[in-house]
Design a protein around this motif. Structure first.
Motif, short mmCIF file in Angstrom:
data_model
loop_
_atom_site.label_atom_id
_atom_site.label_comp_id
_atom_site.label_asym_id
_atom_site.label_seq_id
_atom_site.Cartn_x
_atom_site.Cartn_y
_atom_site.Cartn_z
N ARG A 158 0.05 0.99 -7.24
CA ARG A 158 1.45 1.46 -7.50
C ARG A 158 1.26 2.58 -8.39
N LEU A 191 1.95 -5.57 -1.35
CA LEU A 191 3.21 -4.95 -0.70
C LEU A 191 4.20 -5.95 -0.16
N HIS A 247 8.65 1.48 -1.67
CA HIS A 247 8.78 0.14 -1.74
C HIS A 247 9.99 -0.19 -2.66
N ASP A 248 10.44 -1.49 -2.62
CA ASP A 248 11.60 -1.92 -3.53
C ASP A 248 10.98 -1.75 -5.04
N ALA A 302 5.81 -1.06 8.01
CA ALA A 302 6.56 -1.25 6.95
C ALA A 302 7.71 -2.01 7.38
N ASN A 314 9.57 -3.13 2.18
CA ASN A 314 9.07 -1.94 2.36
C ASN A 314 9.95 -0.89 3.14
#
Length: 898
Positions: A367, A335, A353-354, A312, A339
């Motif tokens: 998601r 993605l 994740h943002d 990530a 991350n």
């Protein structure tokens, strides 16, 4: 280049008995002891170096010889060419040095010289063709001739072996031993195998090696083949040819042209490059992946899942096959962007994740929920997960095997990056700026019924971690454990061991599959493991400095590869750490150089092997020491103590030198020791020296001082005696002088009285002279006036007698005589003096001088002389001539000066 301050090209490397590295450089012989570089300049380029039996040999342009280590640790060169008057061919350069039994082999392009170290004889082997390169395999000397094959030199002479047709258009770079023959590495045709007098190609890396120009080669201790190229760095091929690695400029080398390769005692590879030097740690427990292409970016988390290794990063989520280190990375679709985290929760791989929480499924992601910013995921039960997010806590539920968003827990809206559960309804959240919160949730998790801030001090980059159902907190103040009875964090004794000789950087903690907590300090990675039989902890420090880790503070991450290896994310890729291969350096601690200098910086190198006695002014010392261990990942620290100066060991330091200034005279012993992490390296080394007493406090000086003291005492006694004797004599003399002064004073008073009488008489005479002069002037003036009036009478006959009588009175000499006597009494016989000086003066001239001496005007003089004023000027003029006075001399001034 800038670091080692020598020439750019490095032609050969070797290692000494104390593990120092020596390099044949364009500017001379270069040495490195893992702490500092030292160049020993030569008159020409050095092409080869070799170390045999504690002696360093070198070959250069039209010279070869050896270097001996001086007591100070410095190297000193002795030319064998000069020592044995070897005749050198013009422009000859010696490219290789070998040892066969008791013979040293020096090879140039023109010939091979054999130097017998016992008999000191030099034998020359000079084939008809130039020698491209020479090799020693199993104590046998081989070489290739230009445009020809491989030959062997033996006691019977030069013997052709193989390769005349195969190697006529290529150069043999290296020969490697096989159990039944030789393996040959060429510059442009790859590998060959020579067995049973038959030469056959070995097809390992053939497409690559036929397209690259190979310049250097080496077979490592573990059998791998090292291949240095001109344009593409270094290739490493396993002995069976199945595995290979590649290092070039993109992967960390300073330059792609590898001129030489050397393997040191710790199995590190040293590469002499066309522009610099590289050390490749092939046997290191650390391996660095540098994201030179910028594909990954900063790694925030890594995890092993379904035979894939996921990363990530701030650019997206990437993966590659688990056991294929050379494979390229692929990205997981959907993605891209930031991350934060990777976690396997309830058997599912979640991504923080943002844009929220995602579930990874192979190469794609789904998601879960629509909230923004997911930090971490924690399981409440097999069907419930709480998520620490940017705006508080969210809940995910699994419905019919599918994870779905449920709701946000109300009553707490603070960012919850560090979140751990105490039980199903109690949660701890750490916020580095706000502190640590304790939340009590409702049974259905919909609301935070009670939010309480704990008393523990908040800290920069502090975090929470759960191990064996216990929650721990790490901050700059130490490590703490949450006590359910005290409802707060309590300090742990292990903190002092963790923080010892190190500096806090971040409180980030990570629990691996072996239930160890990873923490990250400035100089070390600290692993904490809880003992099975009690609640105590054991500490292991891995000396991996933060400068090398290059992680984003507060976002350190460790991925477990399940084979004793771990992945640590960095800001430009990642590095792998194999704890099973991690060993404490076995190198010893040495003094590199010891120097003494005075206040004028005049320096002297001291012997490293015996006690030094220093002059008093050479009381500034510098000790340089090192552990010749070349892994930059193992942080070496030093600690020292000066007996006679310190009372205890100083704190551990990264400095590899110690300096002392303005030491007092006396005996000293300097001790130094080294360590890597918590493990000592080698033995404590020591050095003793003496700073001599200054001449002014030496024994003979003290004896002189005693003599001087005795002499001074006698002298002072004598001086005092003489002084008081003189004082007594002086007192008597002063008494006599006082009496004499009194007598003199009386005499002086008498003289002054007489002088006063004389002065009174002089004043009286002066008054008489003035009265006489004025009387004469008045009388003559009156008579002159009467005379003038009588002349005007018409009857001169009857007045002539009266006028004659007046003239007689005007020019009466009695008046002059009276005046002269009074004048001489008043002016100490001036007329006599002026007469002596000017004998030609007439009485009238003397009379004029007297009147001028009285500073009378011309009119007054005319009255006294009964003449006109004009006549007086004429007399003055004549007087000047008789006195022979210059035109510029003032007459009255001159007369007054006599």
């Amino acid at each position: 280049m800038e670091k080692y301050a020598a020439g750019n090209q490095n032609w050969m490397l070797t290692q000494g008995s104390n593990n120092q590295i020596y390099i044949a450089n364009n500017e001379g012989v270069l040495s490195f002891d893992a702490e500092r570089w030292k160049l020993y300049p030569t008159n020409s380029i050095v092409r080869s170096v070799a170390y045999f039996d504690d002696i360093l040999y070198s070959g250069s342009y039209m010279d070869f010889g050896y270097w001996t280590k001086q007591p100070s640790g410095e190297l000193s060169y002795q030319s064998l060419v000069e020592e044995y008057s070897v005749e050198i061919i013009e422009d000859e350069q010696f490219w290789n040095i070998y040892k066969i039994e008791d013979n040293l082999v020096f090879q140039s392009l023109n010939r091979i010289l054999l130097f017998n170290r016992t008999t000191k004889e030099i034998k020359s082997i000079q084939p008809e063709k130039p020698i491209l390169k020479s090799f020693v395999v199993a104590e046998r000397l081989y070489f290739q001739l230009e445009g020809d094959g491989i030959y062997q030199y033996s006691s019977t002479g030069i013997i052709y072996l193989f390769g005349k047709s195969e190697f006529q258009d290529t150069e043999v770079i290296e020969l490697f031993p096989l159990s039944d023959g030789l393996r040959v590495l060429t510059s442009s045709k790859g590998f060959y195998s020579y067995r049973n007098k038959a030469l056959r190609p070995w097809a390992v890396l053939k497409p690559i090696l036929q397209s690259e120009l190979v310049y250097s080669g080496l077979q490592s201790t573990n059998g791998n083949y090292m291949i240095g190229t001109v344009t593409n760095g270094l290739y490493i091929v396993s002995e069976d040819g199945r595995e290979s690695k590649h290092f070039n400029f993109e992967k960390g080398l300073l330059n792609n042209t590898v001129l030489s390769i050397y393997e040191d005692k710790d199995l590190n590879l040293w590469l002499g490059l066309d522009n610099g030097i590289n050390c490749v740690l092939t046997n290191s427990p650390f391996e660095v992946y540098n994201d030179s292409k910028g594909q990954l970016g900063t790694v925030y988390a890594s995890i092993r899942y379904q035979n894939k290794l996921y990363f990530a990063t701030n650019r997206g989520l990437f993966f590659r096959p688990l056991n294929h280190a050379e494979s390229e990375f692929s990205s997981v679709s959907g993605l891209s962007g930031q991350n934060w985290n990777l976690e396997i929760v309830n058997g599912v791989l979640f991504v923080g994740h943002d844009r929220g929480s995602f579930i990874v499924n192979g190469e794609s992601a789904i998601r879960v929920g629509s909230y923004i910013g997911a930090w971490t995921h924690r399981s409440i039960d097999r069907n419930t997960i709480i998520v620490g997010s940017y705006d508080g806590i969210h809940v995910l539920n699994r419905v019919n095997g599918v994870w779905k968003y449920a709701f946000k827990i109300s009553g707490f809206d603070i960012s919850s990056r560090h979140l751990e559960t105490i039980n199903e309804q109690e949660v701890l959240i750490s916020h580095e700026y706000k502190g640590v919160y304790h939340l009590t949730l409702s049974k259905n998790l919909t609301i935070a019924k009670n939010v309480r801030t704990l008393a523990i001090q908040r800290g920069r980059h502090a975090s929470l971690e759960k191990l064996n159902d216990e929650v721990y907190y790490l901050s700059p103040d130490g490590m703490f454990r949450y006590d359910t009875q005290a409802q707060d964090f309590l300090p742990l004794p292990i903190s002092s061991e963790m923080f010892k000789n190190d500096s806090y950087l971040t409180g980030k903690m990570i629990v691996d599959q072996q239930n160890r907590i990873w923490t990250f300090f400035e100089k070390n990675i600290v692993l904490i493991e809880k003992n099975i039989f009690d609640s105590s902890f054991s500490v292991q420090k891995i000396p991996l400095h933060s400068d090398f880790r290059k992680t984003n503070l507060g976002f350190e991450n460790v991925g477990d590869l399940n084979n004793g290896s771990f992945v640590l994310g960095t800001m430009n890729g990642f590095l792998t750490l194999s704890l099973s291969q991690y060993v404490i350096p076995k190198s010893l601690l040495f003094f590199s150089r010891i120097t003494a200098y005075n206040l004028n910086q005049k320096e002297s190198s001291l012997s490293l092997f015996q006690t030094s006695k220093l002059a008093p002014e050479m009381n500034n010392l510098r000790f340089e020491f090192s552990v010749p261990y070349y892994s930059t990942l193992n942080s070496i620290q030093y600690q020292w103590y000066m007996e006679g100066y310190h009372t205890d060991w100083l704190p551990w330091s990264d400095l590899s030198f110690a300096e002392f200034k303005n030491l007092d005279f006396g005996n000293y012993t300097f001790y130094v020791r080294a360590r890597s992490g918590q493990q000592s390296i080698g033995e404590v080394v020591q050095y003793s020296f003496v700073i001599s007493y200054p001449w002014y406090i030496s024994y003979w000086a003290i004896a002189v001082y005693v003599v001087i003291l005795i002499f001074s005492s006698l002298l002072i006694n004598n001086l005092y005696t003489r002084y008081y004797t003189r004082q007594q004599i002086k007192y008597v003399e002063e008494t006599k002088k006082e009496l004499a002064l009194k007598e003199l004073s009386n005499t002086k008073a008498l003289v002054e009285a007489k002088n006063e009488q004389l002065n009174q008489r002089i004043e009286n005479k002066n008054r008489e002279l003035a009265i006489s002069t004025m009387s004469m002037i008045k009388k003559n003036t009156l008579l002159g006036s009467i005379k003038d009036q009588l002349i005007k009478v018409t009857e001169f006959s009857e007045l002539k007698r009266v006028v004659r009588n007046i003239d007689q009175n005007i020019n009466n000499d009695d008046d002059w005589n009276f005046f002269e006597e009074a004048f001489n009494n008043a002016d100490q016989d001036f007329l006599k003096k002026i007469k002596e000086i000017h004998p030609k003066l007439t009485p009238n001239d003397l009379r004029l001088c007297a009147y001028l001496r009285l500073n009378l005007s011309s009119k007054e003089i005319a009255s006294l002389l009964n003449i006109s004023s004009k006549s007086v000027e004429i007399k003055r003029y004549r007087l000047r001539k008789r006195m022979n006075l210059d035109h510029g001399t003032n007459l009255i001034g001159y007369i007054l000066s006599v």
